[in-house]
Design a protein around this motif. Structure first.
Motif, PDB file in Angstrom:
ATOM      1  N   TRP A  38     -22.786   2.216   9.870  1.00 55.69           N
ATOM      2  CA  TRP A  38     -23.216   2.248   8.469  1.00 55.69           C
ATOM      3  C   TRP A  38     -23.195   3.687   7.969  1.00 55.69           C
ATOM      4  N   GLU A  39     -22.770   3.871   6.731  1.00 60.32           N
ATOM      5  CA  GLU A  39     -22.822   5.172   6.060  1.00 60.32           C
ATOM      6  C   GLU A  39     -23.403   4.959   4.673  1.00 60.32           C
ATOM      7  N   ARG A  40     -23.903   6.052   4.114  1.00 64.69           N
ATOM      8  CA  ARG A  40     -24.549   5.965   2.809  1.00 64.69           C
ATOM      9  C   ARG A  40     -23.610   5.368   1.757  1.00 64.69           C
ATOM     10  N   ASP A  41     -24.163   4.424   0.945  1.00 66.03           N
ATOM     11  CA  ASP A  41     -23.457   3.748  -0.151  1.00 66.03           C
ATOM     12  C   ASP A  41     -22.416   2.725   0.321  1.00 66.03           C
ATOM     13  N   PHE A  42     -22.477   2.348   1.588  1.00 71.99           N
ATOM     14  CA  PHE A  42     -21.571   1.323   2.129  1.00 71.99           C
ATOM     15  C   PHE A  42     -21.896  -0.028   1.459  1.00 71.99           C
ATOM     16  N   GLU A  43     -20.876  -0.718   0.930  1.00 73.21           N
ATOM     17  CA  GLU A  43     -21.080  -2.021   0.285  1.00 73.21           C
ATOM     18  C   GLU A  43     -19.943  -2.988   0.647  1.00 73.21           C
ATOM     19  N   PRO A  44     -19.863  -3.378   1.906  1.00 72.45           N
ATOM     20  CA  PRO A  44     -18.759  -4.227   2.364  1.00 72.45           C
ATOM     21  C   PRO A  44     -18.929  -5.689   1.958  1.00 72.45           C
ATOM     22  N   TYR A  45     -17.855  -6.444   2.091  1.00 70.99           N
ATOM     23  CA  TYR A  45     -17.883  -7.894   1.917  1.00 70.99           C
ATOM     24  C   TYR A  45     -17.912  -8.512   3.313  1.00 70.99           C
ATOM     25  N   LEU A  46     -18.893  -9.391   3.545  1.00 78.05           N
ATOM     26  CA  LEU A  46     -19.265  -9.755   4.905  1.00 78.05           C
ATOM     27  C   LEU A  46     -19.192 -11.252   5.173  1.00 78.05           C
ATOM     28  N   VAL A  47     -18.980 -11.574   6.447  1.00 76.75           N
ATOM     29  CA  VAL A  47     -19.101 -12.935   6.959  1.00 76.75           C
ATOM     30  C   VAL A  47     -20.244 -12.920   7.966  1.00 76.75           C
ATOM     31  N   LEU A 101       0.835  -1.206   0.000  1.00 79.44           N
ATOM     32  CA  LEU A 101       0.000   0.000   0.000  1.00 79.44           C
ATOM     33  C   LEU A 101       0.870   1.257   0.000  1.00 79.44           C
ATOM     34  N   ASP A 102       1.926   1.220   0.796  1.00 81.55           N
ATOM     35  CA  ASP A 102       2.799   2.395   0.942  1.00 81.55           C
ATOM     36  C   ASP A 102       3.560   2.707  -0.339  1.00 81.55           C
ATOM     37  N   VAL A 103       3.885   1.674  -1.135  1.00 83.39           N
ATOM     38  CA  VAL A 103       4.642   1.922  -2.369  1.00 83.39           C
ATOM     39  C   VAL A 103       3.715   2.087  -3.579  1.00 83.39           C
ATOM     40  N   GLY A 104       2.430   1.942  -3.378  1.00 80.65           N
ATOM     41  CA  GLY A 104       1.474   2.202  -4.453  1.00 80.65           C
ATOM     42  C   GLY A 104       1.198   1.049  -5.386  1.00 80.65           C
ATOM     43  N   SER A 105       1.560  -0.171  -5.004  1.00 77.96           N
ATOM     44  CA  SER A 105       1.198  -1.318  -5.848  1.00 77.96           C
ATOM     45  C   SER A 105      -0.166  -1.898  -5.451  1.00 77.96           C
ATOM     46  N   LEU A 106      -0.686  -1.449  -4.299  1.00 77.50           N
ATOM     47  CA  LEU A 106      -2.036  -1.799  -3.857  1.00 77.50           C
ATOM     48  C   LEU A 106      -2.751  -0.540  -3.405  1.00 77.50           C
ATOM     49  N   PHE A 107      -4.084  -0.580  -3.459  1.00 71.08           N
ATOM     50  CA  PHE A 107      -4.907   0.551  -3.036  1.00 71.08           C
ATOM     51  C   PHE A 107      -6.130   0.018  -2.290  1.00 71.08           C
ATOM     52  N   THR A 108      -6.732   0.883  -1.495  1.00 68.17           N
ATOM     53  CA  THR A 108      -8.024   0.500  -0.932  1.00 68.17           C
ATOM     54  C   THR A 108      -9.030   0.446  -2.084  1.00 68.17           C
ATOM     55  N   PHE A 109      -9.975  -0.474  -1.993  1.00 68.99           N
ATOM     56  CA  PHE A 109     -10.830  -0.795  -3.140  1.00 68.99           C
ATOM     57  C   PHE A 109     -11.632   0.413  -3.618  1.00 68.99           C
ATOM     58  N   ARG A 110     -11.468   0.717  -4.890  1.00 71.93           N
ATOM     59  CA  ARG A 110     -12.202   1.757  -5.619  1.00 71.93           C
ATOM     60  C   ARG A 110     -12.041   3.155  -4.996  1.00 71.93           C
ATOM     61  N   TYR A 111     -10.896   3.383  -4.356  1.00 66.86           N
ATOM     62  CA  TYR A 111     -10.682   4.682  -3.707  1.00 66.86           C
ATOM     63  C   TYR A 111     -10.736   5.827  -4.710  1.00 66.86           C
ATOM     64  N   HIS A 112     -10.365   5.547  -5.974  1.00 71.38           N
ATOM     65  CA  HIS A 112     -10.238   6.600  -6.973  1.00 71.38           C
ATOM     66  C   HIS A 112     -11.534   6.855  -7.739  1.00 71.38           C
ATOM     67  N   VAL A 113     -12.532   5.921  -7.660  1.00 76.81           N
ATOM     68  CA  VAL A 113     -13.788   6.121  -8.394  1.00 76.81           C
ATOM     69  C   VAL A 113     -15.014   6.085  -7.480  1.00 76.81           C
ATOM     70  N   TRP A 114     -14.938   5.380  -6.348  1.00 74.49           N
ATOM     71  CA  TRP A 114     -16.115   5.251  -5.483  1.00 74.49           C
ATOM     72  C   TRP A 114     -15.652   5.039  -4.036  1.00 74.49           C
ATOM     73  N   PRO A 115     -14.972   6.017  -3.450  1.00 74.26           N
ATOM     74  CA  PRO A 115     -14.443   5.851  -2.086  1.00 74.26           C
ATOM     75  C   PRO A 115     -15.534   5.630  -1.047  1.00 74.26           C
ATOM     76  N   ARG A 116     -16.752   6.150  -1.312  1.00 69.75           N
ATOM     77  CA  ARG A 116     -17.833   6.028  -0.327  1.00 69.75           C
ATOM     78  C   ARG A 116     -18.235   4.571  -0.094  1.00 69.75           C
ATOM     79  N   GLY A 117     -17.986   3.706  -1.080  1.00 70.66           N
ATOM     80  CA  GLY A 117     -18.410   2.327  -0.951  1.00 70.66           C
ATOM     81  C   GLY A 117     -17.742   1.582   0.195  1.00 70.66           C
ATOM     82  N   HIS A 118     -16.482   1.968   0.519  1.00 69.87           N
ATOM     83  CA  HIS A 118     -15.751   1.229   1.555  1.00 69.87           C
ATOM     84  C   HIS A 118     -15.106   2.145   2.593  1.00 69.87           C
ATOM     85  N   ALA A 119     -15.367   3.440   2.502  1.00 67.28           N
ATOM     86  CA  ALA A 119     -14.808   4.383   3.477  1.00 67.28           C
ATOM     87  C   ALA A 119     -15.190   4.043   4.919  1.00 67.28           C
TER      88      ALA A 119
END
Length: 702
Positions: free
Chosen positions: A602-611, A566-584
């Motif tokens: 819960w926040e608006r547009d939250f779409e987590p992956y759940l167990v 993450l620190d070197v930029g080869s990984l990112f939080t999911f869809r941070y650049h197009v839809w950050p609200r989904g996983h913020a």
């Protein structure tokens, strides 16, 4: 003049030599490339030829049907075969295990393609096949097709005492019990093996009952191999038979006559006597049937051999036909099935493949003039008729209520329950098929996968799976085919199909384009115990989602490794650049240093992956098809139902890059698509108000 002619001849010869030299040089230069391309060209040519034959076959068959329909008697009361057009034709099939259920579907396709009468299919099946076939026929919703299911386990006491070396096992003997098993009011039935393909209307075969004498109770085709002649090899001792004997792949049974002669007692007495010296059956029920006919030849009516053209090795089946129009029923009665040797095997195989890949939705044809044909389909049609076709969102609403044909457990499945087990649930279409092998390397636990495919694509998937050592080494994956229908990808319906087949107490709600971290399966099994997810408390465990934009990268082996990437930029939080609200709401900054689970709001547009605990999960909302709000609406429903969202500190999953889906392209390019999604959202909010009252106000956009 002669000099000029000689000059032109020399000039022409020189040019020819130059051309030959250039061609020779060019050929030598590209010899390697030519050889490399040659195999590819042959392969492509073979595919094109197979595709051409298949298409031609379908055209020919359709033409035959059209000709038969055009030339037939279309009165309201009588079919072209001389029977009442509304007379129900009864078919009995013994079907056990997963592979047989696929064969049954292909067989029924060939019957439905030609049929013009109502059908009633009686299926004798084991528990696995019963579940599959019940789903297949309920969701197929074919007009004028009724299905009755019988448990094979109830029949076993009648026949399991018989030693049988045939590959069909105890199920190969169950046809002997049909006069006792089937409803006592049923007087006659056509009994079929699963490896049968019809090439004509089954009503023609049904009409053969009219040719029985008063004493004849069973109709069969003569055996086309030399098996019962006892000359196949040295010391070959088959069961007794009349001449060449009879093949039991296609049987006409007059059940009333058989009951009148105490059929169960007749065959059992003869079988007990023969087993004293023969010790076991080699061809299952066929041996016993033939032994009965040897003693009571008056019971059998010999059907024309076109009604059971047998394609096992060493048969005389070519004597049954001189032209394609002579064929009635093709029987793949060899353990090698479509790989059997026969002089006309390519034609037979292509006819079989035609039905194998034929779109089953096209067989939902109504039979005119016969009432009460299909209640489930009628209900759906009634719902669709209430929709306003002028509504811009008509197609969205229509696809929310469609019946999608579904074939559960398309491949063998053998799951042994263990304590606190977790099933990964996902769905995919053909363009994501390659992810299956990769995800298997990351998740060792059970999976329930819904695949959205056409009939032809389902066969491609089957070939892909059978050729994959990775997939074939796993028996704890349930593959559920949902056949294509409509214009949109029914993502939430697919999730519901996969979710309903989960057989573990817990479920991991994922997507196929995500790879779980190595060891996530074992981690989740421990975590659900530590967090007491099995209690009545409503808990939804969040697995943080990340993404890479590289097709090739070193998958992190630990959280520390992931943070470094993450620190070197080869990984990112999911869809941070197009839809950050989904996983913020996951609070990734907090997750970096967290060592214990933490609750988030819960926040608006939250779409987590759940167990979650499987029996607590609400169904996904089917109105959301294609792209947009399919997971968001589900997470919102969970919050409305007062579930706690708890983020796991040592879990993660990574989204792998792929081409955009067609539905995303539609969403981005169509203002109507976006407008309809907005309309469906508003309707979803209204439903929340009806269910939860004033406390649902927080979900409505300002």
């Amino acid at each position: 003049m002669r000099i000029k002619k000689k000059w032109f001849v020399l000039l022409g010869l020189s040019a020819l030599f130059v051309l030959i030299a250039l061609w020779s040089f060019h050929s030598k230069k590209k010899t390697t490339d030519t050889k490399a391309r040659k195999k590819q060209q042959i392969f492509i040519r073979q595919l094109m030829e197979e595709n051409y034959i298949l298409k031609k076959n379908i055209r020919d068959i359709k033409a035959q049907i059209a000709n038969k329909y055009d030339s037939g008697n279309h009165s309201c009361f009588t079919s072209s075969h001389g029977i009442n057009k509304c007379e129900v034709i009864h078919i009995a099939i013994v079907c056990a295990r997963y592979n047989s259920s696929r064969d049954v579907v292909t067989l029924i396709k060939s019957v439905l393609f030609y049929r013009r009468n109502p059908l009633h299919i009686h299926l004798i099946s084991d528990p696995a096949a019963r579940l599959i076939l019940q789903s297949v026929f309920e969701t197929w919703a074919v007009p004028a097709l009724e299905v009755s299911l019988y448990l094979a386990d109830d029949l076993k006491p009648e026949i399991q005492w018989i030693p049988n070396t045939h590959y069909s096992g105890v199920y190969g003997l169950m046809k002997l019990t049909l006069p006792k098993t089937l409803n006592k009011t049923l007087e006659k039935v056509i009994v079929l093996d699963t490896d049968i393909t019809f090439a004509t209307d089954i009503a023609e075969l049904w009409k053969m009952f009219l040719k029985f004498s008063k004493r004849q109770s069973i109709g069969l085709v003569e055996n086309q191999s030399d098996w019962y002649l006892g000359k196949l090899w040295r010391n070959h001792h088959p069961w007794p038979a009349l001449g060449r004997g009879f093949n039991t792949g296609v049987i006409l049974m007059d059940l009333k006559k058989l009951r009148d002669i105490s059929w169960m007692k007749v065959w059992r007495t003869i079988a007990e006597r023969e087993l004293i010296t023969l010790l076991s059956t080699a061809l299952a029920d066929q041996d016993i049937f033939n032994a009965v006919f040897k003693q009571y030849p008056h019971l059998v009516y010999t059907l024309p051999c076109q009604w059971n053209v047998q394609l096992s090795d060493n048969t005389r089946s070519h004597h049954c036909y001189s032209d394609v129009s002579d064929l009635k029923v093709i029987h793949w009665n060899s353990p090698r099935k479509v790989k059997v040797k026969n002089q006309h095997i390519e034609f037979f195989r292509n006819l079989y493949l035609t039905f194998l890949e034929y779109d089953g939705n096209l067989l939902r044809r109504e039979l005119f003039g016969c009432t009460g044909q299909n209640k489930p389909l009628a209900i759906i049609e009634k719902k669709i008729s209430t929709l306003n076709e002028d509504d811009d969102c008509f197609e969205f609403r229509r696809e929310g209520i469609l019946i999608y044909r579904t074939h559960l457990y398309y491949l063998d499945y053998d799951y042994v329950p263990i304590e606190n087990d977790v099933t990964l649930v996902a769905q995919l279409s053909m363009d994501r098929l390659q992810m299956l092998e990769t995800i298997c390397k990351h998740w060792q636990g059970p999976m329930s996968i819904a695949l959205y495919m056409s009939d032809g694509e389902a066969q491609q998937f089957l070939r892909f799976a059978l050729a994959s050592s990775i997939l074939m080494s796993r028996r704890n994956i349930g593959y559920h085919i949902v056949y294509k229908d409509g214009q949109f990808y029914p993502v939430n319906h697919l999730r519901n199909v996969a979710l309903r087949q989960v057989r573990t107490p817990f479920v991991f709600l994922a997507d196929i384009d995500f790879l779980p971290m190595y060891g996530l399966y074992d981690y989740l099994r421990k975590t659900v115990v530590e967090l007491e997810v099995s209690s009545n408390a409503k808990k939804a465990l969040v697995v943080p989602a990340f993404e890479t934009q590289r097709y090739r990268f070193n998958f992190p082996t630990s959280k520390t490794d992931l943070l470094a990437q993450l620190d070197v930029g080869s990984l990112f939080t999911f869809r941070y650049h197009v839809w950050p609200r989904g996983h913020a709401p996951t609070q990734f900054n907090k997750w970096r240093t967290a060592t214990t689970p933490y609750q988030v709001e819960w926040e608006r547009d939250f779409e987590p992956y759940l167990v979650m605990k499987v029996d607590q999960i609400p169904a996904y909302d089917r109105r959301f098809v294609g792209f947009g709000w399919n997971k968001v609406s589900h997470a919102l429903s969970l919050d409305a139902a007062e579930f706690e969202f708890i983020v796991l500190p040592n879990a993660f999953m990574i989204h792998m890059p792929h081409a955009p889906s067609l539905d995303i392209a539609k969403f981005r390019s169509s203002s109507l698509y976006r407008k309809c999604l907005k309309t469906l959202k508003a309707e979803f909010y209204n439903d929340l108000f009806e269910k939860y009252g004033a406390k649902a106000a927080k979900y409505v956009p300002e």
